[in-house]
Design a protein around this motif. Structure first.
Motif, PDB file in Angstrom:
ATOM      1  N   GLY A 126      34.550  34.609  39.640  1.00 39.37           N
ATOM      2  CA  GLY A 126      36.191  35.174  40.029  1.00 39.37           C
ATOM      3  C   GLY A 126      36.722  35.403  38.675  1.00 39.37           C
ATOM      4  O   GLY A 126      37.944  35.654  38.753  1.00 39.37           O
ATOM      5  N   SER A 127      36.062  35.803  37.564  1.00 40.82           N
ATOM      6  CA  SER A 127      36.697  36.467  36.505  1.00 40.82           C
ATOM      7  C   SER A 127      36.622  38.009  36.582  1.00 40.82           C
ATOM      8  O   SER A 127      35.800  38.674  37.067  1.00 40.82           O
ATOM      9  CB  SER A 127      35.762  36.112  35.328  1.00 40.82           C
ATOM     10  OG  SER A 127      35.716  34.848  35.039  1.00 40.82           O
ATOM     11  N   ALA A 128      37.885  38.677  36.210  1.00 34.04           N
ATOM     12  CA  ALA A 128      38.048  40.203  36.198  1.00 34.04           C
ATOM     13  C   ALA A 128      37.245  40.487  35.102  1.00 34.04           C
ATOM     14  O   ALA A 128      37.211  40.123  34.011  1.00 34.04           O
ATOM     15  CB  ALA A 128      39.540  40.398  36.087  1.00 34.04           C
ATOM     16  N   GLN A 129      36.364  41.700  35.583  1.00 32.59           N
ATOM     17  CA  GLN A 129      35.582  42.549  34.405  1.00 32.59           C
ATOM     18  C   GLN A 129      36.218  44.033  34.707  1.00 32.59           C
ATOM     19  O   GLN A 129      36.592  44.551  35.808  1.00 32.59           O
ATOM     20  CB  GLN A 129      34.307  42.174  34.668  1.00 32.59           C
ATOM     21  CG  GLN A 129      33.830  40.879  34.500  1.00 32.59           C
ATOM     22  CD  GLN A 129      33.909  40.075  33.168  1.00 32.59           C
ATOM     23  OE1 GLN A 129      34.082  40.802  32.158  1.00 32.59           O
ATOM     24  NE2 GLN A 129      33.916  38.759  33.251  1.00 32.59           N
ATOM     25  N   SER A 183      43.490  62.802  37.818  1.00 29.48           N
ATOM     26  CA  SER A 183      43.976  61.581  38.448  1.00 29.48           C
ATOM     27  C   SER A 183      43.255  60.598  38.976  1.00 29.48           C
ATOM     28  O   SER A 183      42.095  61.196  39.404  1.00 29.48           O
ATOM     29  CB  SER A 183      44.885  61.916  39.876  1.00 29.48           C
ATOM     30  OG  SER A 183      45.180  61.028  40.580  1.00 29.48           O
ATOM     31  N   SER A 184      43.258  59.325  38.710  1.00 24.61           N
ATOM     32  CA  SER A 184      42.474  58.443  39.039  1.00 24.61           C
ATOM     33  C   SER A 184      43.207  57.156  39.812  1.00 24.61           C
ATOM     34  O   SER A 184      42.803  56.126  40.045  1.00 24.61           O
ATOM     35  CB  SER A 184      41.825  57.393  37.830  1.00 24.61           C
ATOM     36  OG  SER A 184      43.000  56.996  37.035  1.00 24.61           O
ATOM     37  N   LYS A 185      44.342  57.695  40.808  1.00 28.00           N
ATOM     38  CA  LYS A 185      45.172  56.869  41.375  1.00 28.00           C
ATOM     39  C   LYS A 185      44.273  56.576  42.781  1.00 28.00           C
ATOM     40  O   LYS A 185      43.547  57.333  43.162  1.00 28.00           O
ATOM     41  CB  LYS A 185      46.345  57.234  41.945  1.00 28.00           C
ATOM     42  CG  LYS A 185      47.219  57.350  40.593  1.00 28.00           C
ATOM     43  CD  LYS A 185      48.630  58.123  40.837  1.00 28.00           C
ATOM     44  CE  LYS A 185      49.329  58.379  39.971  1.00 28.00           C
ATOM     45  NZ  LYS A 185      50.754  58.919  40.181  1.00 28.00           N
ATOM     46  N   GLY A 186      44.457  55.428  43.087  1.00 22.66           N
ATOM     47  CA  GLY A 186      43.907  54.918  44.321  1.00 22.66           C
ATOM     48  C   GLY A 186      42.459  54.288  44.455  1.00 22.66           C
ATOM     49  O   GLY A 186      41.953  54.246  45.590  1.00 22.66           O
ATOM     50  N   VAL A 187      41.982  54.030  43.310  1.00 24.82           N
ATOM     51  CA  VAL A 187      40.868  53.079  43.282  1.00 24.82           C
ATOM     52  C   VAL A 187      40.842  51.857  43.900  1.00 24.82           C
ATOM     53  O   VAL A 187      41.897  51.213  43.657  1.00 24.82           O
ATOM     54  CB  VAL A 187      40.237  53.067  41.760  1.00 24.82           C
ATOM     55  CG1 VAL A 187      39.193  52.009  41.825  1.00 24.82           C
ATOM     56  CG2 VAL A 187      40.098  54.488  41.138  1.00 24.82           C
ATOM     57  N   THR A 188      40.162  51.663  44.870  1.00 24.12           N
ATOM     58  CA  THR A 188      40.075  50.323  45.506  1.00 24.12           C
ATOM     59  C   THR A 188      38.713  49.411  45.485  1.00 24.12           C
ATOM     60  O   THR A 188      37.569  50.078  45.284  1.00 24.12           O
ATOM     61  CB  THR A 188      40.404  50.548  46.973  1.00 24.12           C
ATOM     62  OG1 THR A 188      39.285  51.078  47.539  1.00 24.12           O
ATOM     63  CG2 THR A 188      41.784  51.289  47.314  1.00 24.12           C
ATOM     64  N   HIS A 189      38.967  48.166  45.436  1.00 23.90           N
ATOM     65  CA  HIS A 189      37.849  47.396  45.371  1.00 23.90           C
ATOM     66  C   HIS A 189      37.954  46.051  46.189  1.00 23.90           C
ATOM     67  O   HIS A 189      39.379  45.531  46.361  1.00 23.90           O
ATOM     68  CB  HIS A 189      37.367  47.099  43.983  1.00 23.90           C
ATOM     69  CG  HIS A 189      38.340  46.095  43.267  1.00 23.90           C
ATOM     70  ND1 HIS A 189      38.379  44.748  43.415  1.00 23.90           N
ATOM     71  CD2 HIS A 189      39.433  46.471  42.152  1.00 23.90           C
ATOM     72  CE1 HIS A 189      39.550  44.135  42.709  1.00 23.90           C
ATOM     73  NE2 HIS A 189      40.044  45.421  42.004  1.00 23.90           N
ATOM     74  N   ASP A 190      36.819  45.622  46.616  1.00 27.39           N
ATOM     75  CA  ASP A 190      37.039  44.126  47.290  1.00 27.39           C
ATOM     76  C   ASP A 190      36.893  43.065  46.363  1.00 27.39           C
ATOM     77  O   ASP A 190      36.711  43.154  45.203  1.00 27.39           O
ATOM     78  CB  ASP A 190      36.142  43.861  48.634  1.00 27.39           C
ATOM     79  CG  ASP A 190      34.735  44.266  48.223  1.00 27.39           C
ATOM     80  OD1 ASP A 190      34.455  44.202  47.049  1.00 27.39           O
ATOM     81  OD2 ASP A 190      33.855  44.166  49.137  1.00 27.39           O
ATOM     82  N   GLY A 191      36.596  41.767  46.856  1.00 23.35           N
ATOM     83  CA  GLY A 191      36.504  40.477  45.879  1.00 23.35           C
ATOM     84  C   GLY A 191      37.980  39.852  45.731  1.00 23.35           C
ATOM     85  O   GLY A 191      38.899  40.560  45.680  1.00 23.35           O
ATOM     86  N   SER A 192      37.839  38.942  45.007  1.00 21.71           N
ATOM     87  CA  SER A 192      39.085  38.157  44.403  1.00 21.71           C
ATOM     88  C   SER A 192      38.751  37.371  43.354  1.00 21.71           C
ATOM     89  O   SER A 192      37.576  36.933  43.206  1.00 21.71           O
ATOM     90  CB  SER A 192      39.701  37.333  45.690  1.00 21.71           C
ATOM     91  OG  SER A 192      38.870  36.182  46.000  1.00 21.71           O
TER      92      SER A 192
END
Length: 446
Positions: free
Chosen positions: A211-214, A317-326
C-alpha cells in the motif's frame, strides 16, 4: 334436529369471528412493524348431511345449519411502502424477491446446516463479532467475494454457497496497482528538423503490495530528423531503486486516417534483474514485472486497438494518467448498492466488494410458511427456491438506507373490527334465541 344445528352454527360463528378479531388485533399491533405482512381470515361454509329426505314434508331437503370454518391467510406478496433511513445497512427489497437470512444462534450452533429464512426488509448492524444482524438475532446471508472483490459463480437452487455476512471491523486494506493508463501527447515538431532533442518527462504513480505509493519516471526522447522521423525512445525507470524497467522505440503514424496514433513499438531493452517488460500489440499494453508485482501499462495499440499516447502538433501534455489500486487504509463502514453488493469503505477512499446479497424467489410467495420476526420459510405450497442476482429475472433491486413499512392499513382494520363485532353479536343472539326456544320446548312437558 334443525334447532340443535342452529346452536352449533352459532357457536362456530362465535369461534370464526373470534378468530377474525385475532387477525385484526395482530394487524393493528404490527401496524408499525417494518416488513410485517397483513394477515386475514378466510371463512368457509360447512354443510351437515340430513341423511336423505325422511321426515321432510313434500320430500324436500332438510334445512340443517352446518356453520362456518376459518383458515388464516397471509398476503406475503403484498409490498409495503419504502421509508428512507439514515443507516446504510437498513435494507429493503424494491420489487419482487426476498433477502436470505438465518438465525445467528442456529448458525453458531451448527454452521454446516443453514436454517434458511426469508425476509423483505431488515435493520442490520454489525455486532461485536462483525456479523451483520438485526436486534432480534437475524443475520444476513450472501455470496462471499474473493480477495480481488469478485463474486465467484454459485449454484442458484441451493444455499450451499451462502455465508453469513461478516465484516472485519479492524481490517486494514491495501490494493496493489494492476493497471495504468498512460495518456500523453508528444509534440510532433520535436521529431522534425527544428527539434532540439530534449527529453520529455512524466511520472507514473503506483501502489505496491504494502500500500505504499511508488513512482515510475518515464522519459520520451525524440529522434530529430529531416524529414520528420515521428520516432521517440521511451524509457521507464523505477524511482525507488533507480533501475531501468524497460526501453522502447515508439513510432507514430502520419497517415491521414491514423495521424498521431501509435504505429509501431519495438523493445530495445526489457529491463534487468527483477524488472522485466513485454508489449502486446493487440491490447497496446506493456506488462511490467516490478519485484513480483505485475502492472499493465496502456500506451496504445499499433494494430487499430485502444489509443493512449499520441503525437500531434501541440504542446507536451501528460494530463489524465489514471491507475487503480489504493494505499493502506483502515475500515470506515459498509454500504449496499442496488445490485446487492456489500462494499467496505476505507480511510484511503477505496472501497472493496465483500459480498453480494442475492434475492430469493419462489413460485408462490403466499405459500411460504410464516415465522417470527417478519421471516418466512420455504414450504411445499410455496415451491422450490431460486437465488437471483438483484435486478435479474423477475426480481427487483436491493435498497440501502431504506426499510419496508407494514402492509397494515389502520382504517381498513377498524372497519373490519366493527363488522366483526356486529357479526359476533349476531351469532351470540342466535345462541340466546336457540336457548329460549329450547326452554319453550322444555316447558311443553309442564
Amino acid at each position: 334436529m334443525g334447532i340443535s344445528t342452529s346452536m352449533n352454527a352459532g357457536v362456530s360463528g362465535l369461534n370464526a369471528n373470534g378468530n377474525k378479531l385475532s387477525t385484526i388485533a395482530d394487524n393493528i399491533a404490527n401496524s408499525e412493524t417494518y416488513g410485517y405482512k397483513r394477515s386475514d381470515m378466510d371463512f368457509s361454509s360447512m354443510t351437515v348431511s340430513a341423511g336423505g329426505s325422511s321426515g321432510v314434508v313434500g320430500g324436500g331437503r332438510a334445512a340443517l345449519a352446518g356453520g362456518v370454518s376459518t383458515n388464516a391467510i397471509w398476503n406475503i406478496a403484498a409490498k409495503g411502502a419504502l421509508e428512507g433511513t439514515s443507516n446504510s445497512t437498513d435494507i429493503a427489497v424494491s420489487g419482487r424477491g426476498m433477502l436470505p437470512v438465518t438465525s445467528l444462534a442456529s448458525y453458531q450452533a451448527n454452521a454446516d446446516d443453514l436454517d434458511l429464512m426469508l425476509t423483505t426488509t431488515g435493520s442490520f448492524h454489525t455486532d461485536k463479532d462483525g456479523y451483520l444482524t438485526t436486534s432480534s438475532g437475524i443475520v444476513l446471508l450472501g455470496w462471499p467475494a474473493d480477495t480481488e472483490g469478485n463474486i465467484l459463480p454459485a449454484a442458484r437452487d441451493t444455499t450451499a454457497s451462502l455465508e453469513p455476512v461478516k465484516i472485519n471491523l479492524s481490517s486494514v486494506s491495501a490494493v496493489p496497482t494492476e493497471n495504468i493508463n498512460m495518456y500523453a501527447n508528444l509534440p510532433a515538431t520535436d521529431t522534425g528538423p527544428d527539434g532540439t532533442g530534449t527529453a520529455r518527462m512524466m511520472t507514473l504513480e503506483y501502489f505496491d503490495s504494502l500500500g505504499s505509493a511508488q513512482n515510475l519516471t518515464v522519459s520520451y526522447t525524440p529522434t530529430v530528423a529531416d524529414p520528420q522521423s515521428n520516432e521517440w525512445t521511451m524509457e521507464i525507470v523505477d524511482e525507488k531503486s533507480g533501475n531501468s524497467v524497460g526501453t522502447y522505440t515508439i513510432t507514430f503514424s502520419d497517415a491521414t486516417a491514423t495521424a498521431g496514433q501509435v504505429a509501431s513499438v519495438v523493445q530495445v531493452d526489457g529491463g534487468a534483474g527483477a524488472y522485466t517488460t513485454s508489449y502486446d500489440t493487440s491490447t497496446g499494453q506493456l506488462t511490467m514485472e516490478l519485484n513480483g508485482q505485475t502492472i499493465m501499462v496502456a500506451i496504445g495499440s499499433d494494430s487499430g486497438g485502444p489509443q493512449y499516447l499520441s503525437q500531434l502538433s501541440s504542446s507536451f501534455s501528460s494530463k489524465g494518467v489514471t491507475h487503480d489500486g489504493s494505499p493502506a487504509g483502515t475500515y470506515q463502514g459498509v454500504t449496499i448498492d442496488e445490485n446487492g453488493f456489500i462494499k467496505a469503505s476505507y480511510s484511503s477512499g477505496f472501497s472493496k466488494v465483500l459480498y453480494q446479497v442475492p434475492l430469493a424467489d419462489v413460485a408462490n410467495l403466499d405459500g411460504l410458511s410464516v415465522l417470527d420476526n417478519q421471516c418466512f420459510a420455504v414450504s411445499a405450497a410455496s415451491g422450490s427456491l431460486y437465488l437471483w442476482e438483484p435486478g435479474d429475472g423477475p426480481t427487483g433491486t436491493v435498497e440501502g438506507f431504506a426499510l419496508e413499512l407494514s402492509t397494515t392499513d389502520i382504517a381498513t382494520e377498524l372497519t373490519d373490527m366493527i363488522r366483526t363485532q356486529r357479526a359476533y353479536s349476531s351469532n351470540a343472539k342466535i345462541i340466546q334465541t336457540v336457548d329460549e326456544m329450547l326452554q319453550e320446548t322444555t316447558n311443553l312437558k309442564r
